[in-house]
Design an enzyme around this catalytic site. Structure first.
Site, mmCIF file in Angstrom:
data_model
loop_
_atom_site.group_PDB
_atom_site.id
_atom_site.type_symbol
_atom_site.label_atom_id
_atom_site.label_comp_id
_atom_site.label_asym_id
_atom_site.label_seq_id
_atom_site.Cartn_x
_atom_site.Cartn_y
_atom_site.Cartn_z
ATOM 1 N N GLU A 12 0.886 -1.173 0.000
ATOM 2 C CA GLU A 12 0.000 0.000 0.000
ATOM 3 C C GLU A 12 0.915 1.212 0.000
ATOM 4 O O GLU A 12 1.725 1.383 0.914
ATOM 5 C CB GLU A 12 -0.882 0.020 1.260
ATOM 6 C CG GLU A 12 -1.726 -1.229 1.467
ATOM 7 C CD GLU A 12 -2.749 -1.450 0.372
ATOM 8 O OE1 GLU A 12 -3.073 -0.482 -0.343
ATOM 9 O OE2 GLU A 12 -3.198 -2.591 0.205
ATOM 10 N N CYS A 43 -1.612 9.131 3.854
ATOM 11 C CA CYS A 43 -1.580 8.743 2.437
ATOM 12 C C CYS A 43 -2.837 9.235 1.733
ATOM 13 O O CYS A 43 -2.842 9.476 0.546
ATOM 14 C CB CYS A 43 -1.465 7.237 2.314
ATOM 15 S SG CYS A 43 -2.689 6.398 3.302
HETATM 16 P P1 NAD Z 1 8.698 5.076 4.043
HETATM 17 O O1 NAD Z 1 8.523 4.447 2.710
HETATM 18 O O2 NAD Z 1 9.788 6.046 4.219
HETATM 19 O O3 NAD Z 1 8.924 3.952 5.153
HETATM 20 C C1 NAD Z 1 8.006 2.908 5.317
HETATM 21 C C2 NAD Z 1 8.709 1.783 6.041
HETATM 22 O O4 NAD Z 1 9.746 1.286 5.206
HETATM 23 C C3 NAD Z 1 9.378 2.208 7.335
HETATM 24 O O5 NAD Z 1 9.301 1.161 8.273
HETATM 25 C C4 NAD Z 1 10.815 2.419 6.919
HETATM 26 O O6 NAD Z 1 11.724 2.294 7.996
HETATM 27 C C5 NAD Z 1 10.982 1.304 5.923
HETATM 28 N N1 NAD Z 1 12.041 1.468 4.936
HETATM 29 C C6 NAD Z 1 12.585 2.603 4.472
HETATM 30 N N2 NAD Z 1 13.531 2.301 3.560
HETATM 31 C C7 NAD Z 1 13.560 0.956 3.450
HETATM 32 C C8 NAD Z 1 14.299 0.030 2.660
HETATM 33 N N3 NAD Z 1 15.217 0.435 1.782
HETATM 34 N N4 NAD Z 1 14.043 -1.295 2.821
HETATM 35 C C9 NAD Z 1 13.117 -1.711 3.688
HETATM 36 N N5 NAD Z 1 12.388 -0.885 4.448
HETATM 37 C C10 NAD Z 1 12.590 0.431 4.325
HETATM 38 O O7 NAD Z 1 7.276 5.699 4.459
HETATM 39 P P2 NAD Z 1 6.911 6.509 5.754
HETATM 40 O O8 NAD Z 1 7.558 7.842 5.664
HETATM 41 O O9 NAD Z 1 7.108 5.706 6.978
HETATM 42 O O10 NAD Z 1 5.344 6.649 5.545
HETATM 43 C C11 NAD Z 1 4.810 7.544 4.643
HETATM 44 C C12 NAD Z 1 4.499 6.890 3.313
HETATM 45 O O11 NAD Z 1 3.628 5.788 3.519
HETATM 46 C C13 NAD Z 1 3.753 7.834 2.391
HETATM 47 O O12 NAD Z 1 4.214 7.650 1.095
HETATM 48 C C14 NAD Z 1 2.314 7.378 2.533
HETATM 49 O O13 NAD Z 1 1.493 7.719 1.452
HETATM 50 C C15 NAD Z 1 2.493 5.904 2.661
HETATM 51 N N6 NAD Z 1 1.333 5.282 3.307
HETATM 52 C C16 NAD Z 1 0.472 4.586 2.511
HETATM 53 C C17 NAD Z 1 -0.679 4.040 3.073
HETATM 54 C C18 NAD Z 1 -1.662 3.298 2.249
HETATM 55 O O14 NAD Z 1 -2.519 2.624 2.803
HETATM 56 N N7 NAD Z 1 -1.590 3.383 0.933
HETATM 57 C C19 NAD Z 1 -0.906 4.191 4.436
HETATM 58 C C20 NAD Z 1 0.019 4.894 5.206
HETATM 59 C C21 NAD Z 1 1.140 5.434 4.625
#
Ligand code: NAD
Length: 541
Positions: A304, A338
């Protein structure tokens, strides 16, 4: 009719489990005229929590055992950088592989356990979270900066996910169905079976709800998991896993891992013992995981991702409702959802009135420390977001017209957190980064349109397709919108918020296009099927 007692009791339990109702804590206190009690409970929870901020160490959890690593990172509150929430363990590669092994071992038993027994444990989890909801919500305030209304809603949603998925399992009889058979001596059955160990990676913005939702999705269906919270929100995840263990989750079913995201991601992808990955986060990280995983083995990836969610305000719109809905959708939790509305397309004949009303709503937003009862808008999550805000305000001042905001809040104690004002910009062209990219900030771009089709095209031009909304009284426009908009979650004339605020079981929540991979929403009836693979059994007597 005589009802067999045993049978009655059995079904009574099912009926209680099946009747899903949203938690809605704050709304229920209001309905009962008990807002003061709500606030007293919250204030008490905040007070006792703040006594706990004593530089505690937080472990990883493997096989239900807490392991404190020597390597740790300092975890500070976005509300006030002077508050150290704790020191969080950074898992090593060796320990992470142990965690994966432990989940791999526990899969054999957990997957074979009758799903009703799994549900019993998970119901305990939901009930314990419910009993501790104010304490957990108070923690969220300090860990990710939500105000108290958003924090309690996050915890509520976590409870909702558990209860809703339990009811889904029961309604679907554990996803076992008898199929048609053309031969009388032959029985054909379809059974949905779990895959194995899942890697679970959560975002910071719903650190209770999304963390719980993904974990429950995996384990209720008989999988086991290694679960990583966002680096900015490790304590709430830890507290929830503690509750799961106290509620009877057997060792190894859910191992809790914290540390360097990139390293953890690499190890999870590389491990052939990982049978599936469920991720919620940004498009870029999600895509990277998806692509890299495909090089290792064939396995499901549920992802997501982000959004750039539009709202159309037409000539016939109720402008008060539109202004209120957009203001909430764009600026609640600082646009760090999001589903946040980040683009508005408003008909040129009503643009002026709409903007006036929108600004009127936005000026009422109280920017305060999140633990304050009157706080509407707390801080951004971290220094990166803070720096991005400054960068995008600078771009906005050159590429469009800033109608409101664009400021850093430095007064009093706010200077110790990442507080900024809601920001509204007009007239930035579509191909500009401000309109195209998900900023994840309290940043709204407004553009006018002449023809309805033009607005619809602009909405759909985005690479994302998560949520979208319209305010209109014209039936044809509404029909055109719902029939042609490319988004997974669509709202018409919503007062509460134009694009945010999906409720488990009410709006399944999933993105189209680059906003998601699987096309099946969380909190919806198809979600759980993604964690299982079908086996067709034909048994001849
Ligand atoms: P992010 O992508 O920076 O991080 C998400 C997770 O991935 C965190 O646990 C982070 O530590 C981890 N991560 C980061 N780099 C990684 C890598 N290289 N390998 C593995 N894991 C890694 O996102 P965020 O800042 O935590 O959250 C915001 C984002 O999430 C926004 O883009 C938002 O739209 C999205 N989001 C989507 C939904 C949905 O249902 N579509 C819901 C909530 C948030």
């Amino acid at each position: 009719m005589v009802i067999d007692n045993k049978l009655f009791n059995k079904y009574k339990i099912y009926i209680i489990y099946m009747k899903f109702m949203n938690e809605l804590t704050y709304e229920n206190y209001i309905k009962r005229n008990q807002e003061d009690i709500f606030h007293t409970k919250f204030d008490n929870a905040i007070e006792s929590l703040t006594k706990e901020f004593n530089n505690e160490d937080y472990p990883v959890i493997i096989n239900n055992e807490k392991i404190y690593t020597r390597d740790k990172y300092k975890h500070i509150s976005p509300v006030d950088r002077r508050i150290i929430l704790g020191y969080v363990s950074k898992i090593s590669d060796r320990l992470l592989n142990e965690a994966i092994d432990s989940s791999f071992q526990s899969f054999k038993e957990w997957s074979k356990l009758d799903y009703r027994k799994r549900i019993r444990i998970l119901k305990n989890v939901a009930n314990t979270i419910r009993s501790n909801k104010f304490q957990l919500a108070a923690l969220l305030i300090f860990e990710n900066g939500k105000n108290r209304y958003e924090s309690i809603a996050d915890i509520d949603e976590a409870i909702d996910f558990i209860n809703y998925y339990c009811s889904n399992m029961i309604k679907n009889n554990g996803y076992v169905t008898i199929n048609t058979s053309i031969e009388r001596t032959q029985k054909n059955i379809s059974i949905m079976k779990p895959y194995g160990v899942w890697g679970i990676i959560s975002p910071f913005n719903f650190p209770a709800a999304i963390f719980v939702g993904m974990n429950i999705g995996a384990i209720i269906t008989g999988n086991t998991a290694v679960a990583k919270p966002a680096s900015n929100t490790p304590i709430i995840g830890y507290k929830i896993v503690e509750i799961m263990i106290e509620s009877g989750l057997p060792p190894g079913v859910l191992n809790y891992i914290t540390g360097d995201a990139v390293k953890i991601g690499k190890t999870i992808i590389k491990s052939k013992k990982i049978s599936g990955i469920v991720f919620t986060g940004s498009k870029d990280v999600g895509y990277t995981l998806y692509k890299k995983s495909a090089n290792i083995k064939s396995r499901p990836i549920i992802a997501e991702l982000g959004g750039k969610n539009p709202t159309i305000v037409t000539m016939t719109a109720d402008l008060n409702r539109a202004a209120e809905g957009v203001s909430r959708a764009a600026f609640s939790y600082g646009g760090q959802k999001c589903s946040a509305c980040s683009r508005v397309y408003v008909h040129k004949n009503v643009k002026k009135q709409f903007i006036e009303r929108l600004i009127l709503n936005v000026t009422k937003i109280n920017i305060e420390n999140s633990d304050n009862r009157n706080c509407d808008l707390g801080p951004l999550i971290n220094s990166d977001a803070f720096q991005n805000f400054k960068k995008y305000v600078d771009i906005a001042s050159h590429e469009g017209k800033i109608l409101y905001g664009g400021k850093i809040m430095n007064e009093g104690d706010l200077k110790y957190g990442y507080y900024v004002t809601p920001t509204i910009v007009e007239g930035v062209p579509f191909d500009n980064v401000l309109v195209k990219k998900e900023l994840f900030l309290p940043f709204l771009c407004i553009n006018e349109f002449n023809q309805f089709s033009e607005a619809l095209n602009l909405c759909n031009k985005s690479e994302y397709g998560l949520t979208a909304a319209i305010y209109s009284k014209d039936k044809k426009e509404i029909d055109d919108f719902v029939n042609n908009i490319e988004a997974g979650v669509v709202y018409v004339n919503r007062h509460k918020s134009s694009t945010t605020g999906a409720l488990v079981g009410n709006q399944s929540f999933g993105g189209w296009k680059n906003s998601g991979i699987s096309g099946k929403g969380t909190g919806g009836k198809y979600y759980l099927t993604q964690f299982m693979r079908e086996q067709s059994q034909t048994i001849v007597e």
